[in-house]
Design an enzyme around this catalytic site. Structure first.
Site, PDB file in Angstrom:
ATOM      1  N   GLY A   1       0.611  -1.294   0.285  1.00  0.00           N
ATOM      2  CA  GLY A   1       0.155   0.392   0.049  1.00  0.00           C
ATOM      3  C   GLY A   1       0.790   1.053  -0.175  1.00  0.00           C
ATOM      4  O   GLY A   1       0.406   2.180   0.251  1.00  0.00           O
TER       5      GLY A   1
ATOM      6  N   THR B   1      -9.932  -1.427 -18.807  1.00  0.00           N
ATOM      7  CA  THR B   1     -10.534  -2.400 -19.800  1.00  0.00           C
ATOM      8  C   THR B   1     -10.500  -3.736 -19.467  1.00  0.00           C
ATOM      9  O   THR B   1      -9.931  -4.410 -18.536  1.00  0.00           O
ATOM     10  CB  THR B   1     -10.150  -1.888 -20.611  1.00  0.00           C
TER      11      THR B   1
ATOM     12  N   HIS C   1       0.763   0.615 -13.042  1.00  0.00           N
ATOM     13  CA  HIS C   1       1.624  -0.704 -14.046  1.00  0.00           C
ATOM     14  C   HIS C   1       2.877  -0.440 -14.017  1.00  0.00           C
ATOM     15  O   HIS C   1       2.730   0.281 -13.958  1.00  0.00           O
ATOM     16  CB  HIS C   1       0.848  -1.232 -15.071  1.00  0.00           C
TER      17      HIS C   1
HETATM   18  C1  GAR Z   1       3.092  -1.255  -7.692  1.00  0.00           C
HETATM   19  O1  GAR Z   1       4.586  -1.375  -8.177  1.00  0.00           O
HETATM   20  C2  GAR Z   1       2.074  -1.303  -8.574  1.00  0.00           C
HETATM   21  O2  GAR Z   1       2.868  -1.061  -9.801  1.00  0.00           O
HETATM   22  C3  GAR Z   1       2.141  -3.187  -8.940  1.00  0.00           C
HETATM   23  O3  GAR Z   1       2.559  -3.462  -7.565  1.00  0.00           O
HETATM   24  C4  GAR Z   1       3.306  -2.033  -6.238  1.00  0.00           C
HETATM   25  C5  GAR Z   1       2.548  -2.131  -5.557  1.00  0.00           C
HETATM   26  O4  GAR Z   1       2.478  -1.764  -4.566  1.00  0.00           O
HETATM   27  N1  GAR Z   1       0.702  -3.323  -9.806  1.00  0.00           N
HETATM   28  C6  GAR Z   1       0.755  -4.462 -10.786  1.00  0.00           C
HETATM   29  O5  GAR Z   1       1.627  -5.254 -10.563  1.00  0.00           O
HETATM   30  C7  GAR Z   1      -0.494  -4.777 -11.221  1.00  0.00           C
HETATM   31  N2  GAR Z   1      -0.573  -5.157 -12.364  1.00  0.00           N
HETATM   32  P1  GAR Z   1       2.526  -0.984  -2.951  1.00  0.00           P
HETATM   33  O6  GAR Z   1       1.500  -1.745  -2.557  1.00  0.00           O
HETATM   34  O7  GAR Z   1       3.632  -0.507  -2.520  1.00  0.00           O
HETATM   35  O8  GAR Z   1       1.142   0.288  -3.547  1.00  0.00           O
END
Ligand code: GAR
Length: 209
Positions: free
Chosen positions: A12, A137, A105
Site C-alpha cells: 500500500g 478495460t 502498472h
Molecule cells: C506497484 O508497483 C504497482 O505498480 C504494482 O504493484 C505495486 C504495489 O505496490 N501493480 C501491479 O503490478 C498491477 N499489475 P504498493 O502496494 O506498495 O502500492
C-alpha cells in the site's frame, strides 16, 4: 467532492502516497482481497474505512467481483483506484466501472503487461523503464494510458533497485493523475479522454532520467 475507493492487495505504498497528497477528492474506503495486506493498516491510521473481501471465500471470480461492486455502490464511489491490486477482474465488473477505474502498472505499457516487469526489462536490456497509469478495460493492462513515469535503467540496477526506483516514480505521478481526475483536468467522455479540454493523444510523460 469525488468519492474514491482504493483497491489493494499488498504493502500500500501507493495508497500512502494518495493519502499524503491531500487530494481534492475523498478516499471513502479501501478494499483488500488479502486480510494481511499492510495497506489496511495505513488506511486505518488515516481513519479510512476498510473492507476485506477475500477472494478464496467466493466460489468464482464473478461472485467475488459482485461483492466488491456492492461495496463500491454502498460507498457511493465515483472513482476506483487500483493500487497494487493483484486480481484479474471480470469483464462484467470492468464494464460497470469503465471510465471510472484506473490502475498503475510497473512498466511502460504496452510493454511488459503482467508480472515480473523489472526482471523482464533487465533481461531484454532496455534503456528505459517506468510505470503507466491507465483506465481499466476488460483486456489486461490495455486500457488508455493517461500518464507514464520514465526512468533510465542504470548499469548497476537489479530487479529490487528498479522496483524501488519505479515505486518512487509511482508515488509522484499517481496522486497527480488522481487529482487531475478529481478536478476535471482529465475527463473520460464519449468523445474520448480529455486533458485540459483537449482530446488526449498520448499519455502525459514524467521523466526522471
Ligand atoms: C506497484 O508497483 C504497482 O505498480 C504494482 O504493484 C505495486 C504495489 O505496490 N501493480 C501491479 O503490478 C498491477 N499489475 P504498493 O502496494 O506498495 O502500492
Amino acid at each position: 467532492m469525488i468519492k474514491i475507493a482504493v483497491l489493494v492487495s499488498g504493502s500500500g505504498s501507493n495508497l500512502q502516497a494518495l493519502i499524503n497528497a491531500k487530494l481534492s477528492g475523498k478516499i471513502v474506503g479501501v478494499i483488500s482481497n488479502k486480510p494481511e495486506a499492510y495497506a489496511l493498516e495505513r488506511a486505518k491510521q488515516a481513519n479510512i474505512q476498510t473492507m476485506v473481501i477475500a477472494h478464496q471465500q467466493y466460489p468464482h471470480r464473478e461472485a467475488f467481483d459482485d461483492a466488491m461492486h456492492q461495496q463500491l455502490l454502498d460507498w457511493d464511489v465515483d472513482l476506483v483506484v487500483l493500487a497494487g491490486f493483484m486480481r484479474i477482474l471480470s469483464a462484467k465488473f470492468v464494464q460497470a466501472w469503465e471510465g471510472k477505474m484506473i490502475n498503475i502498472h510497473p512498466s511502460l505499457l504496452p510493454n511488459y503487461k503482467g508480472m515480473h516487469t523489472h526482471q523482464r526489462v533487465l533481461n531484454t536490456g532496455d534503456v528505459y523503464h517506468g510505470c503507466t497509469i491507465h483506465y481499466v478495460t476488460a483486456e489486461l493492462d490495455a486500457g488508455q494510458a493517461l500518464a507514464q513515469g520514465v526512468l533510465q535503467v542504470a548499469q548497476h540496477d537489479h530487479a529490487t533497485s528498479l522496483a524501488q526506483r519505479v515505486h518512487t516514480l509511482e508515488h509522484m505521478i499517481y496522486p497527480q493523475v488522481v487529482e487531475w481526475i478529481c478536478t476535471g483536468t482529465i475527463q473520460h467522455t464519449a468523445l474520448g479522454v480529455l486533458y485540459r479540454d483537449q482530446i488526449m493523444q498520448k499519455p502525459i510523460q514524467f521523466c526522471k532520467l
